[in-house]
Design a protein around this motif. Sequence first.
Motif, PDB file in Angstrom:
ATOM      1  N   TYR A   1       9.445  -5.789  -4.536  1.00  0.00           N
ATOM      2  CA  TYR A   1       8.288  -5.707  -5.434  1.00  0.00           C
ATOM      3  C   TYR A   1       7.149  -4.963  -4.717  1.00  0.00           C
ATOM      4  CZ  TYR A   1       4.807  -6.786  -8.907  1.00  0.00           C
ATOM      5  OH  TYR A   1       3.859  -6.664  -9.886  1.00  0.00           O
ATOM      6  N   ARG A   2       6.584  -4.034  -5.435  1.00  0.00           N
ATOM      7  CA  ARG A   2       5.457  -3.286  -4.878  1.00  0.00           C
ATOM      8  C   ARG A   2       4.300  -3.358  -5.863  1.00  0.00           C
ATOM      9  NH1 ARG A   2       5.743   1.829  -2.093  1.00  0.00           N
ATOM     10  NH2 ARG A   2       4.520   0.613  -0.631  1.00  0.00           N
ATOM     11  N   GLY A   3       3.116  -3.635  -5.337  1.00  0.00           N
ATOM     12  CA  GLY A   3       1.959  -3.793  -6.219  1.00  0.00           C
ATOM     13  C   GLY A   3       1.373  -2.462  -6.650  1.00  0.00           C
ATOM     14  N   GLN A   4       0.344  -2.565  -7.538  1.00  0.00           N
ATOM     15  CA  GLN A   4      -0.210  -1.324  -8.072  1.00  0.00           C
ATOM     16  C   GLN A   4      -0.948  -0.512  -7.004  1.00  0.00           C
ATOM     17  OE1 GLN A   4      -2.507  -2.951 -11.286  1.00  0.00           O
ATOM     18  NE2 GLN A   4      -4.385  -3.024 -10.061  1.00  0.00           N
ATOM     19  N   THR A   5      -1.438  -1.194  -5.930  1.00  0.00           N
ATOM     20  CA  THR A   5      -2.147  -0.474  -4.858  1.00  0.00           C
ATOM     21  C   THR A   5      -1.188   0.317  -3.989  1.00  0.00           C
ATOM     22  OG1 THR A   5      -2.012  -2.513  -3.613  1.00  0.00           O
ATOM     23  CG2 THR A   5      -4.143  -2.012  -4.589  1.00  0.00           C
ATOM     24  N   ALA A   6       0.134   0.023  -4.149  1.00  0.00           N
ATOM     25  CA  ALA A   6       1.119   0.609  -3.243  1.00  0.00           C
ATOM     26  C   ALA A   6       1.657   1.950  -3.722  1.00  0.00           C
ATOM     27  CB  ALA A   6       2.274  -0.363  -3.039  1.00  0.00           C
TER      28      ALA A   6
ATOM     29  N   ALA B   1      -6.709 -12.230   7.673  1.00  0.00           N
ATOM     30  CA  ALA B   1      -7.545 -11.853   6.528  1.00  0.00           C
ATOM     31  C   ALA B   1      -8.080 -10.440   6.691  1.00  0.00           C
ATOM     32  CB  ALA B   1      -8.690 -12.841   6.387  1.00  0.00           C
ATOM     33  N   ASP B   2      -8.226  -9.742   5.554  1.00  0.00           N
ATOM     34  CA  ASP B   2      -8.816  -8.399   5.618  1.00  0.00           C
ATOM     35  C   ASP B   2      -9.877  -8.268   4.528  1.00  0.00           C
ATOM     36  OD1 ASP B   2      -7.684  -7.462   3.086  1.00  0.00           O
ATOM     37  OD2 ASP B   2      -5.733  -7.473   4.116  1.00  0.00           O
ATOM     38  N   ARG B   3     -10.592  -7.158   4.534  1.00  0.00           N
ATOM     39  CA  ARG B   3     -11.605  -6.918   3.498  1.00  0.00           C
ATOM     40  C   ARG B   3     -11.229  -5.682   2.679  1.00  0.00           C
ATOM     41  NH1 ARG B   3     -16.866  -8.123   7.222  1.00  0.00           N
ATOM     42  NH2 ARG B   3     -16.601 -10.381   7.324  1.00  0.00           N
TER      43      ARG B   3
ATOM     44  N   GLU C   1       0.647  -4.753   9.566  1.00  0.00           N
ATOM     45  CA  GLU C   1       1.004  -3.439   9.044  1.00  0.00           C
ATOM     46  C   GLU C   1       0.494  -3.272   7.612  1.00  0.00           C
ATOM     47  OE1 GLU C   1       4.551  -2.253  10.838  1.00  0.00           O
ATOM     48  OE2 GLU C   1       5.093  -0.994   9.130  1.00  0.00           O
ATOM     49  N   ASN C   2       0.600  -4.339   6.828  1.00  0.00           N
ATOM     50  CA  ASN C   2       0.090  -4.278   5.456  1.00  0.00           C
ATOM     51  C   ASN C   2      -1.417  -4.076   5.440  1.00  0.00           C
ATOM     52  OD1 ASN C   2       2.510  -4.477   4.259  1.00  0.00           O
ATOM     53  ND2 ASN C   2       2.307  -6.595   3.545  1.00  0.00           N
ATOM     54  N   ALA C   3      -2.110  -4.772   6.378  1.00  0.00           N
ATOM     55  CA  ALA C   3      -3.563  -4.598   6.444  1.00  0.00           C
ATOM     56  C   ALA C   3      -3.886  -3.137   6.704  1.00  0.00           C
ATOM     57  CB  ALA C   3      -4.142  -5.497   7.534  1.00  0.00           C
ATOM     58  N   LEU C   4      -3.142  -2.562   7.676  1.00  0.00           N
ATOM     59  CA  LEU C   4      -3.371  -1.141   7.993  1.00  0.00           C
ATOM     60  C   LEU C   4      -3.133  -0.257   6.770  1.00  0.00           C
ATOM     61  CD1 LEU C   4      -1.763  -0.616  11.529  1.00  0.00           C
ATOM     62  CD2 LEU C   4      -4.107  -0.055  10.855  1.00  0.00           C
ATOM     63  N   LYS C   5      -2.062  -0.613   6.009  1.00  0.00           N
ATOM     64  CA  LYS C   5      -1.681   0.231   4.871  1.00  0.00           C
ATOM     65  C   LYS C   5      -2.636   0.071   3.693  1.00  0.00           C
ATOM     66  CE  LYS C   5       2.757  -0.822   4.264  1.00  0.00           C
ATOM     67  NZ  LYS C   5       4.128  -0.787   3.776  1.00  0.00           N
ATOM     68  N   TYR C   6      -3.007  -1.202   3.403  1.00  0.00           N
ATOM     69  CA  TYR C   6      -3.698  -1.445   2.135  1.00  0.00           C
ATOM     70  C   TYR C   6      -5.193  -1.768   2.282  1.00  0.00           C
ATOM     71  CZ  TYR C   6       1.169  -1.855   0.703  1.00  0.00           C
ATOM     72  OH  TYR C   6       2.469  -1.591   0.493  1.00  0.00           O
ATOM     73  N   ALA C   7      -5.611  -2.227   3.482  1.00  0.00           N
ATOM     74  CA  ALA C   7      -7.000  -2.681   3.600  1.00  0.00           C
ATOM     75  C   ALA C   7      -7.835  -1.769   4.478  1.00  0.00           C
ATOM     76  CB  ALA C   7      -7.030  -4.120   4.132  1.00  0.00           C
TER      77      ALA C   7
ATOM     78  N   GLY D   1       6.533   2.391   1.740  1.00  0.00           N
ATOM     79  CA  GLY D   1       6.998   1.009   1.817  1.00  0.00           C
ATOM     80  C   GLY D   1       8.157   0.778   0.858  1.00  0.00           C
ATOM     81  N   ALA D   2       8.880  -0.324   1.086  1.00  0.00           N
ATOM     82  CA  ALA D   2      10.044  -0.609   0.234  1.00  0.00           C
ATOM     83  C   ALA D   2       9.932  -1.959  -0.450  1.00  0.00           C
ATOM     84  CB  ALA D   2      11.309  -0.546   1.072  1.00  0.00           C
ATOM     85  N   GLY D   3       8.796  -2.613  -0.339  1.00  0.00           N
ATOM     86  CA  GLY D   3       8.625  -3.911  -1.020  1.00  0.00           C
ATOM     87  C   GLY D   3       9.387  -5.033  -0.340  1.00  0.00           C
ATOM     88  N   LEU D   4       9.642  -4.902   0.980  1.00  0.00           N
ATOM     89  CA  LEU D   4      10.417  -5.946   1.661  1.00  0.00           C
ATOM     90  C   LEU D   4       9.585  -6.761   2.643  1.00  0.00           C
ATOM     91  CD1 LEU D   4      13.842  -4.283   2.496  1.00  0.00           C
ATOM     92  CD2 LEU D   4      13.374  -6.131   0.914  1.00  0.00           C
ATOM     93  N   GLY D   5       8.418  -6.231   3.064  1.00  0.00           N
ATOM     94  CA  GLY D   5       7.631  -6.867   4.127  1.00  0.00           C
ATOM     95  C   GLY D   5       7.304  -8.320   3.821  1.00  0.00           C
ATOM     96  N   LEU D   6       6.607  -8.587   2.711  1.00  0.00           N
ATOM     97  CA  LEU D   6       6.185  -9.964   2.399  1.00  0.00           C
ATOM     98  C   LEU D   6       7.376 -10.851   2.052  1.00  0.00           C
ATOM     99  CD1 LEU D   6       2.864  -9.441   0.427  1.00  0.00           C
ATOM    100  CD2 LEU D   6       3.202 -10.116   2.804  1.00  0.00           C
ATOM    101  N   CYS D   7       8.401 -10.248   1.485  1.00  0.00           N
ATOM    102  CA  CYS D   7       9.605 -11.032   1.177  1.00  0.00           C
ATOM    103  C   CYS D   7      10.192 -11.560   2.484  1.00  0.00           C
ATOM    104  CB  CYS D   7      10.603 -10.149   0.439  1.00  0.00           C
ATOM    105  SG  CYS D   7      12.227 -10.877   0.336  1.00  0.00           S
TER     106      CYS D   7
HETATM  107  P1  ADP Z   1       5.393  -2.867   0.800  1.00  0.00           P
HETATM  108  O1  ADP Z   1       4.236  -2.962   1.732  1.00  0.00           O
HETATM  109  O2  ADP Z   1       6.570  -2.194   1.327  1.00  0.00           O
HETATM  110  O3  ADP Z   1       5.001  -2.389  -0.557  1.00  0.00           O
HETATM  111  P2  ADP Z   1       5.280  -5.741   0.934  1.00  0.00           P
HETATM  112  O4  ADP Z   1       6.260  -6.769   0.549  1.00  0.00           O
HETATM  113  O5  ADP Z   1       4.801  -5.778   2.354  1.00  0.00           O
HETATM  114  O6  ADP Z   1       5.886  -4.374   0.509  1.00  0.00           O
HETATM  115  O7  ADP Z   1       3.989  -5.915   0.019  1.00  0.00           O
HETATM  116  C1  ADP Z   1       4.156  -6.106  -1.369  1.00  0.00           C
HETATM  117  C2  ADP Z   1       2.942  -5.661  -2.119  1.00  0.00           C
HETATM  118  O8  ADP Z   1       1.841  -6.532  -1.833  1.00  0.00           O
HETATM  119  C3  ADP Z   1       2.454  -4.338  -1.681  1.00  0.00           C
HETATM  120  O9  ADP Z   1       3.120  -3.319  -2.403  1.00  0.00           O
HETATM  121  C4  ADP Z   1       0.974  -4.395  -1.997  1.00  0.00           C
HETATM  122  O10 ADP Z   1       0.724  -4.019  -3.325  1.00  0.00           O
HETATM  123  C5  ADP Z   1       0.628  -5.826  -1.823  1.00  0.00           C
HETATM  124  N1  ADP Z   1      -0.064  -6.112  -0.538  1.00  0.00           N
HETATM  125  C6  ADP Z   1       0.507  -6.623   0.582  1.00  0.00           C
HETATM  126  N2  ADP Z   1      -0.422  -6.825   1.540  1.00  0.00           N
HETATM  127  C7  ADP Z   1      -1.619  -6.440   1.010  1.00  0.00           C
HETATM  128  C8  ADP Z   1      -2.961  -6.402   1.495  1.00  0.00           C
HETATM  129  N3  ADP Z   1      -3.281  -6.808   2.731  1.00  0.00           N
HETATM  130  N4  ADP Z   1      -3.917  -5.966   0.658  1.00  0.00           N
HETATM  131  C9  ADP Z   1      -3.640  -5.543  -0.578  1.00  0.00           C
HETATM  132  N5  ADP Z   1      -2.373  -5.555  -1.105  1.00  0.00           N
HETATM  133  C10 ADP Z   1      -1.385  -5.977  -0.315  1.00  0.00           C
END
Ligand code: ADP
Length: 580
Positions: A532-537, A513-515, A481-487, A542-548
């Motif tokens: 925690y949510r990164g600058q790309t988000a 892995a994604d590109r 799902e993150n790949a779909l969202k961010y990559a 999203g709520a910053g819970l997926g990777l946690c």
């Molecule tokens: P959310 O997706 O809800 O923001 P996540 O815990 O899944 O929360 O991800 C945390 C942060 O990690 C994201 O906000 C994003 O900035 C970064 N991130 C996660 N997966 C990727 C990815 N495949 N490529 C780039 N950034 C990513």
Amino acid sequence: MFDRVRTNWLVPGCVAVLLLTVLAGVQQYRWINRVSDADRRQRREVMERTLRNFSGDFRDTLLRLLPFFRPPPDEKNDAAFEPYMIEMTRRWHSTSDRPQLLASISIGTQSDQGVVFRRLQTGDNHFKTEDWPNEFVVYRRVLEERLRLPGGQPPLFPDGFAFEFFQGRPVLIFPLVTGAPPTPEWQRLRGWCFLEFDDDYLRQYLLPELMARHYGTGARYQVAVVASYPLSMIYGSDPTLTIGSLSQVNAGIVLLNANMPQDRQGPPPPRPEPQPFVSGPQGVPLAEIGGNLGGTDDRAWLLVVKNKAGSLEALVENARLHTLGFSFIIFVLLAGSSVMLMLATMRARRLAQQQMEFVAGVSHELRTPLTVIQSTSYNLSQGTIQDPSRVQQYGDVIQREARRLINQIERMLSFAGIQSGRRVYDLQPTNVTEIAERSLAEYAVPFAKDGWQIEQHFAEDLPLVLTDGPALESALKNLFENALKYAARGKWLSVSACAVQDRKGSEVQITVADRGPGIAPKDLPHIFEPFYRGQTAATTSGAGLGLCLVDRNLRALGGSVTVQSAPGDGTSFTLHLPVS
Ligand code: ADP
């Protein structure tokens, strides 16, 4: 606004507390040094005073004989000295509280045979002529000189007495004079009186008595009296004390010393009061006590003290180091607590901030599908959509949004379950390839719709892994799902699995892995933290819970998750699953 003001004050406030702590530490350090200087001075003074008092008491006891035996010069002529001394000796033995102190009394006077030495032995009632002892020849010489000269010579001793040693025993010597006051110059030297002290009494009674009076039971000190020449032990407070063990002492004073140097002709110069000597950290040799205190005369009795717990300097230094050590620990604790308090407050603020964002994010996440479902279902229920293919399309939309809603809620419930420790994992031997393929299949449609290129590499001989299938599946789905969202930029996804054997054991690694744009270095250490949510988000839901959740699940399964990413270079997550 208020929050920012308070946060802004947090770091300077903490720095100020740390600075104050350091300042207080420096002050404390100075204060401890001052206290230990005062302690050192006080201990030194006590030691010196005790030495002075011991030496003073010893000399006073011996000098009590002086006024008792010295004949009044205006009443006696030299012929009357002997009967006077016999009478005084009798009285001494009958009235004194220390009759044994006196061993013998001798006088050196002019007679028909010249200057003679006559001794009254204890128990006798008349003097007998003896040879002049070697130790007293200088007194004989002085007497002969004075008898040849007219009267009016200056007094022989500033104090009117002297100490000498006869066969190692102390002797009190005073001049016998005739002639009337008012001025001593009118007096004339007629002879010497030698009062010899009983060595055994001094060793067995007087010195132990003084030891008990000034040093108590000797729990802290070893005390000894030694004769400086020839070097010998007179008294030791402790049976283990020997001359050898006294090579280094901590303090001392001259108890008695012979006033009249053997090579002198005239009267001895006035001698200063013996001064106590307290050593530095190392202790000093015996010779230094005599040399420092009594001048250069060899014949002396020295009172020396050894501190059982080491030198005074060492004791004070030890106490200082202990106090410094404790203070240091307290200051480190204080400084550490301030820093930890600051970090905890900052963390609490960050968590509060993240939770606020989470609530906002979740509300948005829930509202969007709900709004879509509501409007789509409204249209359907109103009968505005009649075309079966459009009805089908609306149904698909409702289904998709409902799934998104369910996913979101499941993620939150999962997080709450893990947080509260309620989540139970069912570990079963699992084929990870199956799990990975099944998870990927669920995302086949969205990936295909956007034209993603999907690569899969699963090693053939992968061992079974003892793990919880649904937890692993949910972790993989999060990554997809993150790949779909961010990559979406790269539209490329690779899923691979292999077995790895290293020093720690064997594990199965699943890599997704994604590109995409990659993760900024400043975000990378935090992406597994909750909320925690990164600058790309910023523009992505999203709520910053997926990777946690991925991280917590993997850890609960005995494995871990690692990430490799560089801005512009894509991202690669690897799940590590130990093979039991
Ligand atoms: P959310 O997706 O809800 O923001 P996540 O815990 O899944 O929360 O991800 C945390 C942060 O990690 C994201 O906000 C994003 O900035 C970064 N991130 C996660 N997966 C990727 C990815 N495949 N490529 C780039 N950034 C990513």
